[in-house]
Design a protein around this motif. Structure first.
Motif, PDB file in Angstrom:
ATOM      1  N   MET A   1     -21.916 -54.364 -96.158  1.00 37.59           N
ATOM      2  CA  MET A   1     -21.563 -53.035 -95.621  1.00 37.59           C
ATOM      3  C   MET A   1     -20.627 -52.309 -96.589  1.00 37.59           C
ATOM      4  N   ILE A   2     -21.003 -51.097 -96.917  1.00 35.17           N
ATOM      5  CA  ILE A   2     -20.149 -50.335 -97.842  1.00 35.17           C
ATOM      6  C   ILE A   2     -19.404 -49.233 -97.087  1.00 35.17           C
ATOM      7  N   ASP A   3     -18.098 -49.233 -97.238  1.00 39.41           N
ATOM      8  CA  ASP A   3     -17.285 -48.126 -96.729  1.00 39.41           C
ATOM      9  C   ASP A   3     -17.184 -47.134 -97.902  1.00 39.41           C
ATOM     10  N   PHE A   4     -17.939 -46.045 -97.816  1.00 41.40           N
ATOM     11  CA  PHE A   4     -18.040 -45.095 -98.929  1.00 41.40           C
ATOM     12  C   PHE A   4     -17.131 -43.896 -98.663  1.00 41.40           C
ATOM     13  N   GLN A   5     -16.131 -43.724 -99.504  1.00 39.46           N
ATOM     14  CA  GLN A   5     -15.169 -42.631 -99.311  1.00 39.46           C
ATOM     15  C   GLN A   5     -15.261 -41.658-100.485  1.00 39.46           C
ATOM     16  N   ILE A   6     -15.378 -40.383-100.163  1.00 41.00           N
ATOM     17  CA  ILE A   6     -15.401 -39.354-101.209  1.00 41.00           C
ATOM     18  C   ILE A   6     -14.116 -38.542-101.084  1.00 41.00           C
ATOM     19  N   VAL A   7     -13.395 -38.425-102.191  1.00 43.14           N
ATOM     20  CA  VAL A   7     -12.141 -37.667-102.152  1.00 43.14           C
ATOM     21  C   VAL A   7     -12.192 -36.578-103.236  1.00 43.14           C
ATOM     22  N   ASP A   8     -11.293 -35.614-103.113  1.00 46.12           N
ATOM     23  CA  ASP A   8     -11.355 -34.472-104.035  1.00 46.12           C
ATOM     24  C   ASP A   8     -10.792 -34.783-105.414  1.00 46.12           C
ATOM     25  N   THR A   9      -9.718 -35.555-105.440  1.00 39.83           N
ATOM     26  CA  THR A   9      -9.023 -35.702-106.724  1.00 39.83           C
ATOM     27  C   THR A   9      -8.894 -37.166-107.142  1.00 39.83           C
ATOM     28  N   GLY A  17      -6.911 -46.442-103.739  1.00 41.48           N
ATOM     29  CA  GLY A  17      -7.255 -47.707-104.403  1.00 41.48           C
ATOM     30  C   GLY A  17      -6.036 -48.615-104.491  1.00 41.48           C
ATOM     31  N   ALA A  18      -4.905 -48.028-104.891  1.00 42.76           N
ATOM     32  CA  ALA A  18      -3.676 -48.819-105.014  1.00 42.76           C
ATOM     33  C   ALA A  18      -3.210 -49.305-103.637  1.00 42.76           C
ATOM     34  N   ASN A 199     -15.098 -41.849-110.857  1.00 38.90           N
ATOM     35  CA  ASN A 199     -14.671 -40.451-110.754  1.00 38.90           C
ATOM     36  C   ASN A 199     -15.465 -39.567-111.706  1.00 38.90           C
ATOM     37  N   GLY A 200     -15.546 -38.290-111.334  1.00 37.30           N
ATOM     38  CA  GLY A 200     -16.170 -37.295-112.207  1.00 37.30           C
ATOM     39  C   GLY A 200     -17.628 -37.049-111.890  1.00 37.30           C
ATOM     40  N   ALA A 201     -18.066 -35.836-112.237  1.00 37.62           N
ATOM     41  CA  ALA A 201     -19.428 -35.395-111.919  1.00 37.62           C
ATOM     42  C   ALA A 201     -20.490 -36.298-112.551  1.00 37.62           C
ATOM     43  N   TYR A 234     -15.023 -42.564-104.486  1.00 36.17           N
ATOM     44  CA  TYR A 234     -15.497 -41.660-105.541  1.00 36.17           C
ATOM     45  C   TYR A 234     -14.673 -40.376-105.483  1.00 36.17           C
ATOM     46  N   SER A 235     -14.158 -39.944-106.625  1.00 32.34           N
ATOM     47  CA  SER A 235     -13.472 -38.647-106.641  1.00 32.34           C
ATOM     48  C   SER A 235     -14.227 -37.684-107.539  1.00 32.34           C
ATOM     49  N   LYS A 236     -14.139 -36.408-107.146  1.00 31.60           N
ATOM     50  CA  LYS A 236     -14.952 -35.399-107.831  1.00 31.60           C
ATOM     51  C   LYS A 236     -14.417 -35.048-109.222  1.00 31.60           C
TER      52      LYS A 236
END
Ligand code: GLP
Length: 237
Positions: A1-9, A17-18, A199-201, A234-236
């Motif tokens: 099971m993956i807990d997938f989190q998308i954040v802005d920065t 993560g820390a 991170n990153g596009a 993942y951050s944008k």
């Protein structure tokens, strides 16, 4: 099971993560941490160093095992992963240097080095928390796209796209080692908890494929879908 989190920065990614790594260290002060190199984890390491300096974290009982190392680079080479770990984390916290493990890229007998590395991980009782980045081709550690998932630590020929991607750290592309020793998918998947960060596009598409596409050795990170406790952040930017 993956807990997938998308954040802005990227800052937010590093904080979250820390938080996960700090919680692991506080819950089990003698944890075995699987650590990663590359640009993605740098901010997480900085965050952990700040928490160490403020007295929140103690690394004295921690053991670390790193994912991989370039073949042909010694620990004093500025682009070796041993050197990276010293500069980005180990030299700035109170981890016992004798309890930090990175495959030896100068080993004359790479098969023996790989077998010894797997024995070491086993002796340590496996990995409590494995931190991972992801390559543009979906590699984790240096497990490159292929026809199968390789179980144990092994010697790999780096893909041309990985050599090109990592050339930014070297004076020229010709200086990038052509091979590496990497922990296998088996050791990564046996880690009790996994944290993958990206991170990153440029990483957006490969992260989506890894998290929700078909499980295939063509995208090695997709195997994480079969693990019971994975967080992907993942951050944008
Ligand atoms: C490198 C490392 C991987 C890392 C990946 C991504 O080749 N072997 O462990 O996750 O490439 O690196 P970056 O975070 O710099 O994009």
């Amino acid at each position: 099971m993956i807990d997938f989190q998308i954040v802005d920065t990227y800052d937010e990614l590093c904080r979250r993560g820390a938080d996960i790594i700090a919680a692991q260290i506080q819950k089990k002060p003698n944890s075995v941490l699987g650590l990663a190199t590359g640009s993605s984890p740098v901010g997480i390491y900085q965050n952990l160093i700040a928490r160490y300096r403020s007295g929140e974290l103690d690394f004295s009982k921690i053991t670390s095992v790193n994912l991989d190392e370039y073949v042909g680079l010694g620990g004093d080479h500025p682009q070796s992963y041993r050197y990276f770990m010293q500069k980005n984390l180990f030299d700035s916290v109170n981890i016992d240097p004798k309890k930090t493990f990175v495959p030896n890229g100068l080993a004359e007998d790479s098969a023996a080095e790989c077998a010894a590395y797997d024995r070491k991980i086993e002796e340590l009782g496996g990995i409590d928390l494995q931190l991972l980045g992801i390559g543009l081709d979906g590699h984790i550690g240096f497990n490159e796209p292929g026809d199968c998932f390789v179980e144990s630590t092994h010697l790999v020929a780096l893909h041309p796209s990985t050599i090109a991607a990592n050339a930014r750290f070297f004076e020229s592309v010709d200086e990038v080692p052509r091979s590496a020793l990497t922990m296998g998918i088996g050791s990564i998947m046996r880690a009790r908890k996994i944290l993958l960060i990206a991170n990153g596009a440029a990483k957006k598409e490969i992260v989506q494929k890894a998290v929700s596409g078909p499980v295939t050795p063509q995208i090695q990170a997709s195997v994480l879908q079969l693990h019971p406790d994975v967080t992907v952040i993942y951050s944008k930017d």
